[in-house]
Scaffold this motif. Structure first.
Motif, mmCIF file in Angstrom:
data_model
loop_
_atom_site.group_PDB
_atom_site.id
_atom_site.type_symbol
_atom_site.label_atom_id
_atom_site.label_comp_id
_atom_site.label_asym_id
_atom_site.label_seq_id
_atom_site.Cartn_x
_atom_site.Cartn_y
_atom_site.Cartn_z
ATOM 1 N N ASN A 64 -34.159 12.563 -12.234
ATOM 2 C CA ASN A 64 -35.214 13.376 -12.818
ATOM 3 C C ASN A 64 -34.736 14.254 -13.973
ATOM 4 N N ALA A 65 -33.501 14.747 -13.897
ATOM 5 C CA ALA A 65 -32.984 15.583 -14.975
ATOM 6 C C ALA A 65 -32.969 14.821 -16.290
ATOM 7 N N TYR A 66 -32.702 13.520 -16.208
ATOM 8 C CA TYR A 66 -32.693 12.680 -17.413
ATOM 9 C C TYR A 66 -34.107 12.384 -17.903
ATOM 10 N N THR A 67 -34.983 11.934 -16.978
ATOM 11 C CA THR A 67 -36.314 11.532 -17.402
ATOM 12 C C THR A 67 -37.175 12.709 -17.848
ATOM 13 N N LEU A 68 -36.972 13.879 -17.241
ATOM 14 C CA LEU A 68 -37.748 15.045 -17.638
ATOM 15 C C LEU A 68 -37.451 15.463 -19.065
ATOM 16 N N THR A 69 -36.173 15.622 -19.399
ATOM 17 C CA THR A 69 -35.833 16.050 -20.757
ATOM 18 C C THR A 69 -36.107 14.946 -21.765
ATOM 19 N N PHE A 70 -35.900 13.703 -21.366
ATOM 20 C CA PHE A 70 -36.159 12.579 -22.262
ATOM 21 C C PHE A 70 -37.652 12.506 -22.599
ATOM 22 N N GLY A 71 -38.489 12.447 -21.556
ATOM 23 C CA GLY A 71 -39.918 12.345 -21.800
ATOM 24 C C GLY A 71 -40.496 13.577 -22.470
ATOM 25 N N GLY A 72 -39.987 14.750 -22.116
ATOM 26 C CA GLY A 72 -40.545 15.984 -22.654
ATOM 27 C C GLY A 72 -40.220 16.252 -24.108
ATOM 28 N N LEU A 73 -39.093 15.717 -24.602
ATOM 29 C CA LEU A 73 -38.653 16.033 -25.965
ATOM 30 C C LEU A 73 -38.787 14.873 -26.947
ATOM 31 N N LEU A 74 -39.357 13.754 -26.511
ATOM 32 C CA LEU A 74 -39.474 12.603 -27.406
ATOM 33 C C LEU A 74 -40.309 12.908 -28.650
ATOM 34 N N LEU A 75 -41.381 13.672 -28.485
ATOM 35 C CA LEU A 75 -42.234 13.982 -29.631
ATOM 36 C C LEU A 75 -41.475 14.804 -30.665
ATOM 37 N N LEU A 76 -40.676 15.749 -30.191
ATOM 38 C CA LEU A 76 -39.876 16.557 -31.102
ATOM 39 C C LEU A 76 -38.850 15.689 -31.814
ATOM 40 N N GLY A 77 -38.242 14.741 -31.098
ATOM 41 C CA GLY A 77 -37.278 13.847 -31.720
ATOM 42 C C GLY A 77 -37.905 12.994 -32.810
ATOM 43 N N GLY A 78 -39.107 12.471 -32.569
ATOM 44 C CA GLY A 78 -39.777 11.682 -33.596
ATOM 45 C C GLY A 78 -40.094 12.499 -34.826
ATOM 46 N N ARG A 79 -40.546 13.721 -34.650
ATOM 47 C CA ARG A 79 -40.870 14.591 -35.786
ATOM 48 C C ARG A 79 -39.622 14.979 -36.566
ATOM 49 N N ALA A 80 -38.519 15.216 -35.849
ATOM 50 C CA ALA A 80 -37.264 15.568 -36.517
ATOM 51 C C ALA A 80 -36.824 14.462 -37.466
ATOM 52 N N GLY A 81 -36.995 13.203 -37.052
ATOM 53 C CA GLY A 81 -36.633 12.097 -37.919
ATOM 54 C C GLY A 81 -37.466 12.047 -39.182
ATOM 55 N N ASP A 82 -38.761 12.359 -39.057
ATOM 56 C CA ASP A 82 -39.631 12.360 -40.236
ATOM 57 C C ASP A 82 -39.204 13.426 -41.244
ATOM 58 N N ILE A 83 -38.839 14.590 -40.757
ATOM 59 C CA ILE A 83 -38.547 15.722 -41.650
ATOM 60 C C ILE A 83 -37.121 15.682 -42.189
ATOM 61 N N LEU A 84 -36.144 15.366 -41.336
ATOM 62 C CA LEU A 84 -34.734 15.472 -41.710
ATOM 63 C C LEU A 84 -34.113 14.151 -42.160
ATOM 64 N N GLY A 85 -34.817 13.053 -41.955
ATOM 65 C CA GLY A 85 -34.246 11.742 -42.265
ATOM 66 C C GLY A 85 -33.873 11.030 -40.983
ATOM 67 N N ARG A 86 -34.401 9.822 -40.798
ATOM 68 C CA ARG A 86 -34.245 9.168 -39.500
ATOM 69 C C ARG A 86 -32.813 8.750 -39.204
#
Length: 512
Positions: A64-86
């Motif tokens: 659960n420690a893996y899936t919680l942080t993974f699922g919870g932060l995926l949207l932030l990770g996608g946005r970071a790629g758009d702004i900072l360069g994928r």
């Protein structure tokens, strides 16, 4: 295309974009490493429990420690790629994941391992959505990108099964620590190869939607945690109800924030497309069914069939092959059939496999009881993953592709976590009820020696305990089959066909 793949310049250095096959190998290898870590420790859990002193309840948090942080932060990770360069964000995510894997392998306490697993989830959440978005950056829309999506989808779909096999081998041959150490050399190699073969995407300067990121991450994490806690403490538990209540408030606040934000972390207009919204729902439900199948069959083959960790891992190899075969087939025929037909075929196969598995009992053999329905389910997954991926990302602007891919990954992971928690709740309730029945039957027919052993251990003899476990698993698969049927209905009702004569580049695009 020619401008994207410039010839090697000065000094013979490799120019990113010149070797699309190698670029795809790097991207999919990273995705495989990230996806399989959701299951690679499953078979090693008994060894981890003995080594670090986890309680039976606490042991579930290794997953659960893996899936919680993974699922919870995926949207932030996608946005970071758009702004900072994928590419830049992709490398950072891989390095963070690698460091966390090393720390996890070195863990000397339960708290240490859980922190490392959470950090792994953060690294995966940063790297995974940018990996999928890099496919759109490095491959032209049309047949070439469809083939790349086919490979990517096959790897993503088969990652859970591959993780089980790898976990079985590493646990049997080395130790549980190598289920984490194995990521270190792979991660370092990927970080070094990425700048050589993968182009950087265009950066879209802007500000991070910090408030949106916090509310979405906290809301999804609390929602996942609520279901996980419900499986352990019950639906009426104060902590369970508080988690659900807080999740509803935070997710409602997230939607309000995104509607008013000029630069939202999740552009809500992505949901205005009917096909794309439908694909997210199908992926959410499919993730729940797939995570449940692997989890419960892992229990069955080890605790009922008595398989060793190594044999248990290899028992899932046919599923991996089935997913890979149909994913490649789907990517080839999709331009002619359109996504809806393939998704309907895949949904029917997946539901049929789960219905078959719902008939499992303690007398079920591997071939007829598990292998055949597992393969049917795997064939269905391959037909689903490719068109769902293409529908979700077709006609998405380059500016939004990171967010769109982040949502797709998030729905699979969050769907897996939520769905597994609900299925575990059904499994636990059914098992407890059946155990009460079996105890009465056992006590009515037990010999004095059997009664003495039961009073000392409070455990039923294996024939009875195997029946209880199989009954609980069967009940969980009944619900999983219902979920698969719901996904099929969504496909039929929501997803629209491709109009004849449309170009391959618009496969999965909205029609009408």
């Amino acid at each position: 295309m020619a401008t994207e793949r410039q010839a090697t310049v000065g000094g013979g250095h490799t120019q990113p974009g010149r070797h699309p096959g190698l670029a795809l190998a790097v991207i999919t290898s990273a995705q495989l490493m990230i996806v399989l870590d959701a299951t690679i420790v499953n078979i090693a859990l008994p060894q981890i429990q003995d080594a670090l002193g986890f309680s039976s309840t606490g042991l579930s948090w290794v997953l659960n420690a893996y899936t919680l942080t993974f699922g919870g932060l995926l949207l932030l990770g996608g946005r970071a790629g758009d702004i900072l360069g994928r590419r830049r964000v992709f490398i950072f995510g891989i390095l963070l994941f690698t460091v966390a894997s090393l720390l996890g392998g070195l863990a000397q306490s339960s708290e240490w391992l859980l922190l490392a697993r959470a950090l792994q989830g953060i690294g995966g959440a940063i790297a995974s959505p940018t990996a999928l978005a890099l496919v759109t950056t490095n491959f032209e829309e049309g047949p070439e990108r469809n083939r790349a999506f086919g490979v990517f989808a096959a790897v993503s779909g088969a990652g859970a099964a591959i993780g089980l096999m790898a976990g079985g081998m590493l646990t049997s041959w080395l130790s549980w620590r190598w289920t984490l150490f194995v990521n270190v050399p792979i991660g370092i190699a990927l970080a070094l190869l990425t700048p050589r073969f993968i182009k950087e995407s265009e950066r879209h300067p802007g500000r991070f939607d910090i408030t949106g990121a916090i509310t979405s991450t906290a809301g999804m994490s609390l929602l996942v945690y609520g279901f996980i806690r419900a499986a352990d403490k019950g639906w009426s538990n104060v902590g369970t109800l508080a988690s659900f209540g807080a999740a509803v408030v935070l997710l409602a606040a997230f939607i309000m924030i995104e509607r008013r934000s000029q630069q939202p972390i999740t552009p809500l207009h992505l949901f205005a497309d009917r096909d794309r919204s439908g694909s997210y729902v199908v992926m959410l439900i499919t993730g729940a069914a797939m995570f449940g199948m692997f989890f419960f069959l892992t229990l069955f083959v080890q605790n009922v069939l008595g398989y060793t960790p190594l044999r248990a891992g290899f028992a899932f190899l046919p599923v991996t092959l089935a997913i890979g075969i149909t994913a490649q087939l789907a990517s080839q025929i999709l331009p002619r059939t359109g996504p809806k037909i393939l998704m309907m075929i895949g949904g029917t196969l997946a539901a049929g496999g789960l219905i078959w598995l719902s008939r499992i009992n303690e007398s079920s053999g591997y071939v007829t009881g598990l292998l055949i329905p597992m393969c049917i389910f795997g064939l269905g997954m391959g037909f689903i993953f490719v068109p769902v991926t293409i529908v979700a990302l077709s006609r998405v602007s380059n500016r939004d592709s990171g967010a769109a891919s982040g949502l797709l990954n998030a729905t699979q992971m969050v769907g897996g976590s939520l769905g597994l928690s609900v299925l575990v709740t059904v499994f636990g309730t059914a098992s407890r009820n059946e155990a009460a029945v079996q105890v009465k039957q056992f006590l009515a027919s037990a010999t004095p020696e059997q009664l003495a052993a039961f009073q000392q251990t409070q455990q039923l003899p294996k024939p009875f305990s195997s029946h209880v476990l199989a009954h609980g698993i069967s009940s969980a698969f009944q619900l999983a089959a219902v979920l698969a049927v719901v996904a099929l209905v969504v496909t039929i009702v929501v997803i629209r066909r491709k109009v004849a004569g449309e170009g391959a580049g618009t496969v999965g695009a909205p029609v009408g």
